[in-house]
Design an enzyme around this catalytic site. Sequence first.
Site, short mmCIF file in Angstrom:
data_model
loop_
_atom_site.label_atom_id
_atom_site.label_comp_id
_atom_site.label_asym_id
_atom_site.label_seq_id
_atom_site.Cartn_x
_atom_site.Cartn_y
_atom_site.Cartn_z
N CYS A 197 -10.31 -0.66 -10.57
CA CYS A 197 -9.59 0.37 -9.81
C CYS A 197 -8.28 -0.14 -9.26
CB CYS A 197 -10.47 0.91 -8.69
SG CYS A 197 -10.98 -0.36 -7.52
N ASP A 212 -5.53 -7.14 -5.58
CA ASP A 212 -5.80 -8.32 -4.78
C ASP A 212 -6.20 -9.50 -5.66
OD1 ASP A 212 -5.27 -7.87 -2.02
OD2 ASP A 212 -6.84 -6.36 -2.06
N HIS A 228 0.80 -1.22 0.00
CA HIS A 228 0.00 0.00 0.00
C HIS A 228 0.83 1.27 0.00
CE1 HIS A 228 -3.29 -2.78 0.56
NE2 HIS A 228 -3.94 -1.85 -0.11
N GLU A 233 -12.43 -8.82 -5.95
CA GLU A 233 -11.01 -8.91 -5.61
C GLU A 233 -10.57 -10.33 -5.32
OE1 GLU A 233 -9.48 -5.42 -3.34
OE2 GLU A 233 -11.28 -5.75 -2.18
C1 PEP Z 1 -7.13 -3.79 -5.30
O1 PEP Z 1 -7.01 -4.75 -4.55
O2 PEP Z 1 -6.93 -3.84 -6.53
C2 PEP Z 1 -7.53 -2.48 -4.78
C3 PEP Z 1 -7.82 -1.49 -5.58
O3 PEP Z 1 -7.54 -2.35 -3.43
P1 PEP Z 1 -6.24 -2.19 -2.50
O4 PEP Z 1 -5.05 -2.04 -3.41
O5 PEP Z 1 -6.46 -0.99 -1.67
O6 PEP Z 1 -6.21 -3.45 -1.74
MG MG Z 2 -7.80 -4.64 -2.53
#
Ligand code: PEP
Ligand code: MG
Length: 754
Positions: free
Chosen positions: A673, A626, A361, A602
């Site tokens: 996303c 994910d 992250h 996800e």
């Molecule tokens: C993802 O998992 O692609 C996502 C957008 O969420 P995060 O990266 O915050 O887990």
């Molecule tokens: Mg995610």
Amino acid sequence: MLEMLRNIVQEVNAAETLEDALAVIVHRVRQAMGTQVCSVYLRESDTDQYVFQATEGLNPAMVGKAALAKGEGLVGLVAEREEPVNLENAEAHPSFRLFEGIGEEPFSAFLGVPIIHQRDVLGVLVVQQAEQRRFDESEEAFLITMSAQLAAVIAHAKVTGSVQALERPGAATATINGIPGSPGIAIGTAVVVSPVADLYAVPRQNSSDRRGEMRAFRQALLSVRQDIEQVSQNLAGHLTPEDQALFDVYLGILDDSSIGAEVARLIRQGEWAQGALSQVMIEHIRHFERMEHSYLKERAVDVKDLGTRVLAYLQAADTRPREFPDQTILVGEELTASVLGEIPQDKLAGLISVRGSGNSHVAILARAMGIPTVMGAVDLPFTRLQDREVIVDGYHGSVHLNPSADIKRQFKLALAEERALSEDLASLSELKCETLDGHRMPLWVNTGLMVDVARSLDQGAQGVGLYRTEVPFLLRERFPSEEEQRQIYREQLEAFAPRPVTMRTLDIGGDKALPYFPIEEDNPFLGWRGIRVTLDHPEIFLAQVRAMFKANEGLGNLRIMLPMVTNVAELEEAQQLIRRAHGEILQEGHSGDMPPVGVMVEVPAAVYQARGLARRADFLSVGSNDLTQYLLAVDRNNARVADLYHSYHPAVLGALQVVADAAAAEGKPVGICGELAGDPLAAMLLLAMGYNVLSMNATSLGKVKKALRSITLTQSRELLARAMTLDDANAIHAMLSEFAMEQGLGQFLHSRLA
Ligand code: PEP
Ligand code: MG
């Protein structure tokens, strides 16, 4: 046997230099195996030759002088075959080559095993004996095990050695390779960030105020002494005199005549108190860990505990404001999202994290903020970098220390090109994202901090596809109240209104732990994460959703999105809570319609239930970060398997198509996303798959727009059809790159996945 292996590895680990590490290896392996010779040959990267680097039993004067190419001599044969060579009569082997002066003549038996680190043959470990006999199976197995364990230690010692060499005048540039975290180049000064009370993460640093450092150290020692005396008094009467005596041992360790004196000596030499303490304590911990006797070995734990206590006092008493130079490069063992909040944004030029990968992250946030970042620089001796000049190459994932004038010139040139390119892309911000045949693709952004907002609007974002609500939670010391949340959300919604803002409900767990809500699990990515946590804590979920509704009053651009959904029941339960919160706020006199509620896809289960989910939800949005992790069973944070994390994997692309089709069949919009949406090559495929919106970090907007404005929808469909016939992620990537080059997009493809 296991104990012996562990001791040797520990001893090698404790060596300060590569030379010392190799000396320990040849000495201890020779002793453990009872052989007459043990030598190590290491590959030199410039010449690609295996150089005789350390020996016990052969002529030490030849160290550094004898070298063999791959395939040359028995050592070269081991390196070439990448497997052991075990011979009773080495001289009789056709590959044997005698080195004048090395002194191998008396030794017949030869066993060489490769030293392999991350598929790379770093060197060869050899034992030899005069007696004509084959080394037996258990000896061979021992040497293989030894070599496998030592490989990482040697790789690390090689890099540490080159960093230590930087302290010598005229030293060359040292390059350490990690994983690209966020694209871009930064030239700046390293500032080491360390978690509290961690002896192993204290930076080395000089101080001009030696008296002040000494005073602070003495005071911290005194405080720990008082603590221990207090505990000892409290327990008096409950313990036997022998147990009670342990406290005296504790106090003795801190005595002025032992550890205390060593720390004081380093302080007098100019090291700051925390650095002096950490160096001395680590040395003593290692010393105890190396002890054969288990009772003495256990004392390492006591020494560590004491050192940590003194360090905690030193850190607590250190109220000096942290100073950040212009062009700060933050360096740490495990940088987290929260460190980004500690430094003024105008000073932050780059990030380097020893742990984590491009999908952690902190890397995602860094990309959103446009900060060049290298992750997973596992061999970086980060505590030694304080105040050093560093170049971060976020495109290739490399760190250059002590850069020569020539290297600096090259990077400055690249920086200038980068600026020109982003100016070129900025000129697109007013234009629509439209293919050559007039097909529109809305480009949205992912946000988490207020700083993202201005950048996003500048780049022409048409909405927010993912607002990571956990980011403001991560930057606090307790859960934000409903009112605090309302204010934060209001700012986001207002800044983008009337454009839509998709707020994801709290997604903690996995690698996102709140300091005030720790979740300890063996498998955090398969554990209590995302919606699982919030459904178990409706009070947290309801407060968050209510805050969103209140923030949306009079604006009406809110969308709500649920993370980590694995079944229909979770969606239904969440919808029920959301409806309840909505009813509550209406009753309390607030206004506003029920916003669209969507589901993130996800996990593989959600792919296979995408129709059922789409039927019940207002929209779907794929979290490809994910989804890739779970489909490929590759931890998104693990640098060791980062090569296997590939969102172009045919299985991932296939899943993305399934989700797009499912949403279309239910007549619901579908977006993506994850980071893949911000990859200009992937964007061409996503367009063809039928995605209705791409949401990415603001830095990628220009590149994706440029790519999509250069092709037709028909071309993208042809590309997708070709991609789906290929069985391999790299082949798909190569095919897309080639196409993009033909379209004249070459210079825009500096993508993390490229
Ligand atoms: C993802 O998992 O692609 C996502 C957008 O969420 P995060 O990266 O915050 O887990
Ligand atoms: Mg995610």
